[in-house]
Design a protein around this motif. Structure first.
Motif, mmCIF file in Angstrom:
data_model
loop_
_atom_site.group_PDB
_atom_site.id
_atom_site.type_symbol
_atom_site.label_atom_id
_atom_site.label_comp_id
_atom_site.label_asym_id
_atom_site.label_seq_id
_atom_site.Cartn_x
_atom_site.Cartn_y
_atom_site.Cartn_z
ATOM 1 N N THR A 181 -0.970 0.967 -10.435
ATOM 2 C CA THR A 181 -0.682 2.374 -10.175
ATOM 3 C C THR A 181 -1.054 3.237 -11.376
ATOM 4 O O THR A 181 -1.708 4.286 -11.226
ATOM 5 N N TYR A 197 2.383 1.651 -3.448
ATOM 6 C CA TYR A 197 1.289 2.031 -4.348
ATOM 7 C C TYR A 197 0.900 3.490 -4.141
ATOM 8 O O TYR A 197 0.724 4.251 -5.104
ATOM 9 N N ALA A 198 0.788 3.926 -2.883
ATOM 10 C CA ALA A 198 0.400 5.300 -2.573
ATOM 11 C C ALA A 198 1.458 6.293 -3.045
ATOM 12 O O ALA A 198 1.123 7.356 -3.584
ATOM 13 N N SER A 237 -5.527 5.947 -2.448
ATOM 14 C CA SER A 237 -4.658 4.770 -2.439
ATOM 15 C C SER A 237 -4.939 3.877 -1.239
ATOM 16 O O SER A 237 -5.000 2.652 -1.355
ATOM 17 N N THR A 281 0.823 -1.208 0.000
ATOM 18 C CA THR A 281 0.000 0.000 0.000
ATOM 19 C C THR A 281 0.853 1.252 0.000
ATOM 20 O O THR A 281 0.549 2.232 -0.695
ATOM 21 N N VAL A 314 1.158 6.616 -6.833
ATOM 22 C CA VAL A 314 -0.050 7.336 -7.226
ATOM 23 C C VAL A 314 0.085 8.825 -6.920
ATOM 24 O O VAL A 314 -0.301 9.677 -7.734
ATOM 25 N N CYS A 315 0.641 9.167 -5.758
ATOM 26 C CA CYS A 315 0.795 10.581 -5.388
ATOM 27 C C CYS A 315 1.705 11.319 -6.363
ATOM 28 O O CYS A 315 1.363 12.396 -6.861
ATOM 29 N N ALA A 352 -8.267 2.045 -1.652
ATOM 30 C CA ALA A 352 -8.439 1.307 -2.908
ATOM 31 C C ALA A 352 -8.993 -0.091 -2.642
ATOM 32 O O ALA A 352 -8.498 -0.822 -1.786
ATOM 33 N N THR A 381 -4.847 3.549 -11.710
ATOM 34 C CA THR A 381 -5.426 4.481 -10.744
ATOM 35 C C THR A 381 -5.173 5.925 -11.155
ATOM 36 O O THR A 381 -6.070 6.775 -11.075
#
Length: 315
Positions: free
Chosen positions: A183, A99-100, A247, A96, A103-104, A250, A186
């Motif tokens: 990723t 992934y976060a 994220s 996570t 994405v950020c 999700a 998203t």
């Protein structure tokens, strides 16, 4: 103080703006009552649908409830102690976090880039804006299914690569490639929303500072680096917080796209919580995972807010 006593002793009425004014106190009471009347419906809704469920979930996280038994055995902090020793939880947390972060970063870069393009004087600008915003209104399930077909070993992506003599991999069977694809999915799904946020902030910037910078000989890149990006820092903070929350919450994209696989490579906290609570029937443990996720999101947001300041500017 002496002036106030002198006024009272002389029999004069205190001014209406003084703290002792009855009229001032009456206005304050009327304002409080008016505010309470208008806030009451919203507070009732929040209490019923937000505050009470949070408190009830907190109570469930202290039990070993299976979701159906009327008896909820109390275990105290046992679920949280179990989390600290669960390797599956630590894998889910690591996935996570990675992934976060992806994405950020990509949300900020892609959203700002698209906003800068849409802010340029182009013909048919409304059509471009609609195209970029289309993924936002597309169903998450439909988007995940289409991307899954595209990344299939015999799908469109590998077919295009084969035209250049490149043997495409099995994207969703490699844990790192699958996480990278999730990723990108998203970011693509939310790119229109982020672009609209940045575009709104761009159009609100004063043009006078750009004219002054141009008179001083600043190039386009220098204006972007030293003016646009710093002035957009409050919006960047908002976009990062939105991406972070997205994220950590999700689930639907992950469930349809990879179901947490392969081998836990995309097993984000939302997927781990769902599997624990609804597939294994351990609602107490699953609720504890939800509360840890909530604490992580709040903690990271508060730290970032503290570092950047409430106005989004770095301290």
């Amino acid at each position: 103080m002496a002036q106030a006593q002198l006024v009272i002793r002389s029999g004069e009425t205190p001014p209406s703006g003084s703290p002792r004014s009855p009229r001032r106190r009456r206005y304050d009471r009327e304002q409080v009552i008016t505010a309470a009347v208008f806030l009451a419906p919203a507070l009732v809704v929040l209490a019923v649908f937000v505050f009470y469920p949070i408190l009830a979930a907190g109570q469930i996280s202290l039990t070993s409830w299976n979701g159906f038994d009327p008896v909820q055995p109390f275990v105290g902090l046992g679920n949280y102690q179990r989390l600290a020793q669960d390797p599956e939880f630590w894998n889910s947390l690591a996935v996570t976090v990675g992934y976060a972060l992806g994405v950020c970063v990509l949300s900020v870069v892609s959203g700002l880039a698209i906003a800068l393009l849409l802010d340029a004087p182009l013909r048919g600008l409304g059509i471009y804006r609609s195209i970029y915003f289309l993924p936002v209104v597309t169903s998450s399930v439909a988007a995940a299914i289409v991307w899954r077909y595209l990344l299939d070993p015999s799908g469109l992506v590998n077919s295009v690569l084969a035209q250049f003599g490149i043997a495409g991999p099995d994207w969703l069977q490699d844990r790192y490639l699958a996480l990278g694809a999730l990723t990108l999915l998203t970011v693509w799904k939310n790119i229109g929303f982020n672009a609209v946020l940045y575009l709104t902030a761009l159009q609100a910037l004063p043009h006078s500072i750009y004219e002054a910078a141009g008179l001083d000989g600043a190039s386009g890149w220098q204006k972007l680096r030293h003016l646009t990006i710093p002035l957009l820092s409050p919006m960047t903070f908002f976009v990062v917080v939105q991406a972070l929350i997205t994220s950590f919450q999700a689930f639907d994209l992950v469930y349809v796209f990879t179901e947490g696989g392969p081998r836990g490579g995309t097993d984000v906290l939302g997927m781990f919580m769902y599997r624990t609570a609804f597939r294994l029937g351990d609602f107490g443990y699953g609720t504890a995972i939800a509360f840890v996720t909530l604490a992580l999101v709040l903690g990271v947001t508060l730290v970032q807010w503290r570092v950047t300041g409430s106005d989004g500017t770095e301290r």
